[in-house]
Design a protein around this motif. Sequence first.
Motif, mmCIF file in Angstrom:
data_model
loop_
_atom_site.group_PDB
_atom_site.id
_atom_site.type_symbol
_atom_site.label_atom_id
_atom_site.label_comp_id
_atom_site.label_asym_id
_atom_site.label_seq_id
_atom_site.Cartn_x
_atom_site.Cartn_y
_atom_site.Cartn_z
ATOM 1 N N THR A 89 0.847 -1.193 0.000
ATOM 2 C CA THR A 89 0.000 0.000 0.000
ATOM 3 C C THR A 89 0.879 1.239 0.000
ATOM 4 N N LYS A 90 0.260 2.402 -0.008
ATOM 5 C CA LYS A 90 0.987 3.664 0.056
ATOM 6 C C LYS A 90 1.740 3.734 1.375
ATOM 7 N N PRO A 91 2.872 4.385 1.433
ATOM 8 C CA PRO A 91 3.512 5.111 0.348
ATOM 9 C C PRO A 91 4.295 4.188 -0.581
ATOM 10 N N ASP A 92 4.387 4.584 -1.838
ATOM 11 C CA ASP A 92 5.204 3.835 -2.794
ATOM 12 C C ASP A 92 6.666 3.943 -2.371
ATOM 13 N N ALA A 93 7.380 2.842 -2.455
ATOM 14 C CA ALA A 93 8.793 2.835 -2.059
ATOM 15 C C ALA A 93 9.602 3.846 -2.872
ATOM 16 N N ASP A 94 9.330 3.965 -4.167
ATOM 17 C CA ASP A 94 10.117 4.890 -4.986
ATOM 18 C C ASP A 94 9.894 6.344 -4.584
ATOM 19 N N ASN A 95 8.696 6.685 -4.121
ATOM 20 C CA ASN A 95 8.447 8.057 -3.672
ATOM 21 C C ASN A 95 9.109 8.329 -2.320
ATOM 22 N N VAL A 96 9.220 7.311 -1.463
ATOM 23 C CA VAL A 96 9.961 7.464 -0.205
ATOM 24 C C VAL A 96 11.434 7.693 -0.519
ATOM 25 N N VAL A 97 11.970 6.927 -1.471
ATOM 26 C CA VAL A 97 13.366 7.099 -1.885
ATOM 27 C C VAL A 97 13.593 8.531 -2.364
ATOM 28 N N LYS A 98 12.688 9.053 -3.202
ATOM 29 C CA LYS A 98 12.840 10.431 -3.705
ATOM 30 C C LYS A 98 12.865 11.437 -2.560
ATOM 31 N N ALA A 99 11.960 11.275 -1.593
ATOM 32 C CA ALA A 99 11.911 12.203 -0.460
ATOM 33 C C ALA A 99 13.206 12.143 0.349
ATOM 34 N N VAL A 100 13.688 10.937 0.632
ATOM 35 C CA VAL A 100 14.911 10.785 1.428
ATOM 36 C C VAL A 100 16.108 11.362 0.681
ATOM 37 N N TYR A 101 16.248 11.020 -0.584
ATOM 38 C CA TYR A 101 17.389 11.528 -1.347
ATOM 39 C C TYR A 101 17.361 13.054 -1.424
ATOM 40 N N ASP A 102 16.202 13.642 -1.699
ATOM 41 C CA ASP A 102 16.119 15.103 -1.780
ATOM 42 C C ASP A 102 16.361 15.752 -0.422
ATOM 43 N N GLY A 103 15.894 15.115 0.659
ATOM 44 C CA GLY A 103 16.130 15.647 1.994
ATOM 45 C C GLY A 103 17.600 15.614 2.393
ATOM 46 N N CYS A 104 18.365 14.724 1.795
ATOM 47 C CA CYS A 104 19.798 14.597 2.105
ATOM 48 C C CYS A 104 20.676 15.507 1.260
ATOM 49 N N ASN A 105 20.094 16.130 0.225
ATOM 50 C CA ASN A 105 20.870 17.050 -0.607
ATOM 51 C C ASN A 105 21.423 18.193 0.245
ATOM 52 N N GLY A 106 22.703 18.465 0.081
ATOM 53 C CA GLY A 106 23.341 19.548 0.819
ATOM 54 C C GLY A 106 23.693 19.194 2.259
#
Length: 149
Positions: A89-106
């Motif tokens: 079910t939600k959340p999709d794993a790929d969308n969690v990956v996107k959030a984590v990767y973007d949150g780690c930028n910088g």
Amino acid sequence: MITFTIPGQPQGKGRPRIGKVGQHARMFTPGKTVAYEGLIAHSAQQAMAGRPMFDGPVACNLFIDCQVPASWSQKKQRMALAGEILPTTKPDADNVVKAVYDGCNGVLWRDDVQVIEGRQRKRYSATPCVRVEVWSLLEPVTQAVLEAA
């Protein structure tokens, strides 16, 4: 290797929205996504403890631990915690990956384009969170070169 935990129910990256500012349309990130990426950045910054950001290619593993629905029977909850029922079910794993990767930028790395290897695993857990492991892919090569010298 840097490891850290993002507490709470995992969240996927929300889709950008379009809003009007005066006469102009403008894209914006949903507030829930901005807040979650802030929590990710804070967790990553604590784990870094003043170390410099990764420079070069990195690998990243994500262990996505989802909350077991409270509405389920005790038997079904036990089965979920034992890994006999998997979260499709939600959340999709790929969308969690996107959030984590973007949150780690910088914070962990300059930009998430540096992540060239990794995997994610999504399961149910009594304590919902995302556990993150990040390591440089240059260090083993450097260590092997030093040992050969």
